[in-house]
Structures are given as C-alpha cells and as structure tokens.
Design a protein around this motif. Structure first.
Motif, PDB file in Angstrom:
ATOM      1  N   LEU A  47      -7.987  11.464  51.076  1.00 24.57           N
ATOM      2  CA  LEU A  47      -6.319  11.683  50.639  1.00 24.57           C
ATOM      3  C   LEU A  47      -5.824  11.550  49.491  1.00 24.57           C
ATOM      4  O   LEU A  47      -5.100  12.494  49.119  1.00 24.57           O
ATOM      5  N   ALA A  48      -6.465  10.619  48.534  1.00 17.59           N
ATOM      6  CA  ALA A  48      -6.078  10.538  47.332  1.00 17.59           C
ATOM      7  C   ALA A  48      -6.460  11.778  46.502  1.00 17.59           C
ATOM      8  O   ALA A  48      -5.804  12.188  45.717  1.00 17.59           O
ATOM      9  N   ARG A  49      -7.536  12.035  46.654  1.00 17.71           N
ATOM     10  CA  ARG A  49      -8.326  13.333  46.068  1.00 17.71           C
ATOM     11  C   ARG A  49      -7.610  14.583  46.267  1.00 17.71           C
ATOM     12  O   ARG A  49      -7.349  15.332  45.381  1.00 17.71           O
ATOM     13  N   VAL A  50      -7.184  14.710  47.811  1.00 19.46           N
ATOM     14  CA  VAL A  50      -6.423  16.076  47.855  1.00 19.46           C
ATOM     15  C   VAL A  50      -5.012  16.124  47.720  1.00 19.46           C
ATOM     16  O   VAL A  50      -4.400  17.263  47.838  1.00 19.46           O
ATOM     17  N   THR A  51      -4.434  14.982  47.519  1.00 20.65           N
ATOM     18  CA  THR A  51      -2.837  14.987  47.111  1.00 20.65           C
ATOM     19  C   THR A  51      -2.617  15.075  45.899  1.00 20.65           C
ATOM     20  O   THR A  51      -2.992  14.452  45.008  1.00 20.65           O
ATOM     21  N   ARG A  52      -1.492  15.724  45.600  1.00 19.69           N
ATOM     22  CA  ARG A  52      -0.990  15.940  44.422  1.00 19.69           C
ATOM     23  C   ARG A  52      -0.396  14.588  44.000  1.00 19.69           C
ATOM     24  O   ARG A  52       0.024  14.025  44.950  1.00 19.69           O
ATOM     25  N   PRO A  53      -0.085  14.517  42.616  1.00 20.89           N
ATOM     26  CA  PRO A  53       0.389  13.233  42.015  1.00 20.89           C
ATOM     27  C   PRO A  53       1.900  13.180  42.827  1.00 20.89           C
ATOM     28  O   PRO A  53       2.683  14.322  42.853  1.00 20.89           O
ATOM     29  N   GLY A  54       2.240  12.154  43.136  1.00 24.02           N
ATOM     30  CA  GLY A  54       3.760  11.944  43.774  1.00 24.02           C
ATOM     31  C   GLY A  54       3.506  12.230  45.107  1.00 24.02           C
ATOM     32  O   GLY A  54       4.523  12.207  45.883  1.00 24.02           O
TER      33      GLY A  54
ATOM     34  N   VAL B  40       0.357  14.429  57.248  1.00 21.46           N
ATOM     35  CA  VAL B  40       0.682  13.898  58.372  1.00 21.46           C
ATOM     36  C   VAL B  40      -0.198  13.453  59.085  1.00 21.46           C
ATOM     37  O   VAL B  40      -1.423  14.021  59.440  1.00 21.46           O
ATOM     38  N   MET B  41      -0.543  12.055  59.619  1.00 23.50           N
ATOM     39  CA  MET B  41      -1.453  11.576  60.559  1.00 23.50           C
ATOM     40  C   MET B  41      -0.731  11.161  61.479  1.00 23.50           C
ATOM     41  O   MET B  41      -0.424   9.705  61.488  1.00 23.50           O
ATOM     42  N   PHE B  42      -0.841  11.833  62.846  1.00 20.42           N
ATOM     43  CA  PHE B  42       0.154  11.208  63.691  1.00 20.42           C
ATOM     44  C   PHE B  42      -0.925  10.671  64.993  1.00 20.42           C
ATOM     45  O   PHE B  42      -1.574  11.275  65.542  1.00 20.42           O
ATOM     46  N   LEU B  43      -0.983   9.193  64.995  1.00 17.77           N
ATOM     47  CA  LEU B  43      -1.789   8.437  66.056  1.00 17.77           C
ATOM     48  C   LEU B  43      -3.307   8.956  65.908  1.00 17.77           C
ATOM     49  O   LEU B  43      -3.806   9.080  66.841  1.00 17.77           O
ATOM     50  N   VAL B  44      -3.634   8.979  64.276  1.00 15.58           N
ATOM     51  CA  VAL B  44      -4.856   9.212  64.371  1.00 15.58           C
ATOM     52  C   VAL B  44      -5.707   8.120  63.648  1.00 15.58           C
ATOM     53  O   VAL B  44      -6.763   7.883  63.636  1.00 15.58           O
ATOM     54  N   TRP B  45      -5.129   7.303  62.882  1.00 22.78           N
ATOM     55  CA  TRP B  45      -5.632   6.298  61.985  1.00 22.78           C
ATOM     56  C   TRP B  45      -6.624   5.429  62.745  1.00 22.78           C
ATOM     57  O   TRP B  45      -7.687   5.118  62.227  1.00 22.78           O
ATOM     58  N   HIS B  46      -6.460   4.967  63.912  1.00 16.23           N
ATOM     59  CA  HIS B  46      -7.410   4.297  64.937  1.00 16.23           C
ATOM     60  C   HIS B  46      -8.752   4.985  65.238  1.00 16.23           C
ATOM     61  O   HIS B  46      -9.529   4.241  65.659  1.00 16.23           O
ATOM     62  N   HIS B  47      -8.771   6.077  65.139  1.00 14.41           N
ATOM     63  CA  HIS B  47      -9.860   6.956  65.164  1.00 14.41           C
ATOM     64  C   HIS B  47     -10.735   7.211  63.973  1.00 14.41           C
ATOM     65  O   HIS B  47     -11.956   7.588  64.123  1.00 14.41           O
ATOM     66  N   VAL B  48     -10.369   6.728  62.696  1.00 16.31           N
ATOM     67  CA  VAL B  48     -10.809   6.807  61.753  1.00 16.31           C
ATOM     68  C   VAL B  48     -12.135   5.826  61.381  1.00 16.31           C
ATOM     69  O   VAL B  48     -11.745   4.567  61.540  1.00 16.31           O
ATOM     70  N   ARG B  49     -13.263   6.335  61.544  1.00 14.84           N
ATOM     71  CA  ARG B  49     -14.477   5.361  61.442  1.00 14.84           C
ATOM     72  C   ARG B  49     -14.554   4.785  59.884  1.00 14.84           C
ATOM     73  O   ARG B  49     -14.968   3.502  60.005  1.00 14.84           O
ATOM     74  N   ASP B  50     -14.377   5.594  58.952  1.00 14.93           N
ATOM     75  CA  ASP B  50     -14.556   4.950  57.185  1.00 14.93           C
ATOM     76  C   ASP B  50     -13.412   5.036  56.700  1.00 14.93           C
ATOM     77  O   ASP B  50     -13.099   6.042  56.111  1.00 14.93           O
ATOM     78  N   GLN B  51     -12.793   3.954  56.964  1.00 12.66           N
ATOM     79  CA  GLN B  51     -11.225   4.129  56.501  1.00 12.66           C
ATOM     80  C   GLN B  51     -10.945   4.033  54.981  1.00 12.66           C
ATOM     81  O   GLN B  51     -10.091   4.622  54.385  1.00 12.66           O
ATOM     82  N   ALA B  52     -12.132   3.422  54.348  1.00 14.73           N
ATOM     83  CA  ALA B  52     -11.983   3.368  52.941  1.00 14.73           C
ATOM     84  C   ALA B  52     -12.194   4.741  52.236  1.00 14.73           C
ATOM     85  O   ALA B  52     -11.615   5.282  51.337  1.00 14.73           O
ATOM     86  N   ARG B  53     -13.112   5.359  52.918  1.00 15.30           N
ATOM     87  CA  ARG B  53     -13.422   6.769  52.342  1.00 15.30           C
ATOM     88  C   ARG B  53     -12.145   7.728  52.832  1.00 15.30           C
ATOM     89  O   ARG B  53     -12.197   8.632  52.028  1.00 15.30           O
ATOM     90  N   ALA B  54     -11.596   7.500  53.896  1.00 16.92           N
ATOM     91  CA  ALA B  54     -10.454   8.494  54.240  1.00 16.92           C
ATOM     92  C   ALA B  54      -9.492   8.217  53.471  1.00 16.92           C
ATOM     93  O   ALA B  54      -8.845   9.284  52.826  1.00 16.92           O
ATOM     94  N   ALA B  55      -9.177   6.862  53.031  1.00 15.73           N
ATOM     95  CA  ALA B  55      -7.992   6.919  52.215  1.00 15.73           C
ATOM     96  C   ALA B  55      -8.300   7.179  50.495  1.00 15.73           C
ATOM     97  O   ALA B  55      -7.347   8.088  49.996  1.00 15.73           O
ATOM     98  N   ALA B  56      -9.535   7.294  50.230  1.00 16.76           N
ATOM     99  CA  ALA B  56     -10.033   7.760  48.909  1.00 16.76           C
ATOM    100  C   ALA B  56      -9.820   9.336  48.857  1.00 16.76           C
ATOM    101  O   ALA B  56      -9.526  10.049  47.969  1.00 16.76           O
TER     102      ALA B  56
END
Length: 197
Positions: free
Chosen positions: A126-133, A108-124
């Motif tokens: 999130l993909a790393r720590v998340t289980r498939p599906g 859950v990212m609740f009203l956080v995304w606009h604070h993220v400086r390096d969004q590409a790195r953050a999305a990657a």
C-alpha cells in the motif's frame, strides 16, 4: 487467524444478494470517505478486495477513476459484468497489488483486512502504490471495538467467537506504522439499518 475463504467456489453466487447495500447506505459510506479525502477531484482510487464491486462504481462517481483489485476470479467476473466507465478490475491481492509505484491517491479496504494473510507485506505494498500524502481508508471490525450485531445475540458466545476473528486496533496500527503509515483518524461509524431482518 481466520481460515481462508474461497469466494470462487460458492460464495460469489449469492454475495450480491446477501451483501448488497441500499443507495442510502452507499451514500453514507461515500460521505464518510469524502470527509477523510482531499477535496480536489479527480482522485485516483484503489478498491482493494473489491469483490463483486459494491463500492467501486460509487467511488468512481464521487472521486474519479477507480481500480478494483480482487483475487477471486468469480467475484471479479460479477463486478466486471455490472460495468462502469470509471472502473477497471484487476487480478491481485493486498500482498501483490498490480499497480505502478505512486499511482493512487487513496485505497478503500472495506471489511478486507481480516482476510489478508501477510499483513506486513500488504502495508508495504500500500505504501508503494500510494502517492505521498495519500490515504488508506480501512473499514474493519476490531476485537476491542466490536459492533453489537443483532444476529450474534441468537448464538451463545456469538460475539466472543466473532471477535476472535479480528485483531485489536493497536495491533493493526503497529503493522501499518512499521510500513511508514500513521493513523490520521479513527472513527466508529454506524451504517444505516437494513430495515429488515
């Protein structure tokens, strides 16, 4: 882009009082999250940008153990002070999540995304720590889907200025797509009114 907010200096002192949610508001969000998560329990959750812990205890009660990751030490101390047996808090950020690969079912990212400086790195990350599906529940405002917030009506150009802080939906979707994510749902949810101004 939005200037960085230093929650350690002053904002942590009044954040709970200014941003607290009534039980019916928390229940509203938990029901919305439940509609988008697998039915099996428990789920391992990540509350990314957990702040003072507005959501982590409710997420743990509803879905299973939660790790709150928050870069502001003062905000984390407040969250830890509330204590909950199903929640632990760690120092970290969206760009550097201190969890092992494939360790969470949802974030859950609740009203956080606009604070993220390096969004590409953050999305990657999130993909790393998340289980498939797994799922990212991104609750945000978007420039092309701005709510009509009552207090902005009192300021000339209020909505225009507020909207400038946020990206259009397509831009956010593109960042996540490049990291291998796909949009499964987009919904406009209206939180129950605070009941007072």
């Amino acid at each position: 882009p939005m200037k960085p907010v230093d929650y350690n200096t002053q904002q942590h002192q009044n954040y709970v009082r200014g941003r607290s949610l009534r039980p019916d508001q928390v229940d509203f969000w938990i029901r919305g999250f439940a509609e988008r998560l697998p039915r099996r329990r428990p789920l391992d959750g990540l509350d990314l940008g957990s702040g003072t812990g507005r959501f982590a205890p409710a997420l743990a009660a509803a879905f299973g153990p939660v790790t709150g990751v928050e870069p502001a030490a003062a905000m984390r101390r407040i969250a830890e002070g509330a204590g909950h047996p199903g929640v632990g808090y760690l120092d970290g950020s969206a760009e550097a999540i201190p969890l092992p690969d494939g360790s969470v079912d949802y974030t859950v990212m609740f009203l956080v995304w606009h604070h993220v400086r390096d969004q590409a790195r953050a999305a990657a990350e999130l993909a790393r720590v998340t289980r498939p599906g797994g799922t990212v529940l991104l609750v945000s405002q978007f420039r092309d889907h701005m709510p009509r917030l009552w207090w902005l009506e009192f300021f000339p150009r209020g909505l225009e200025i507020d909207a400038a802080l946020f990206q259009p939906v397509a831009d956010v979707e593109a960042v996540f797509a490049r990291a291998g994510w796909r949009v499964a749902d987009f919904a406009k949810l209206t939180e129950p009114s605070a009941g007072t101004r």
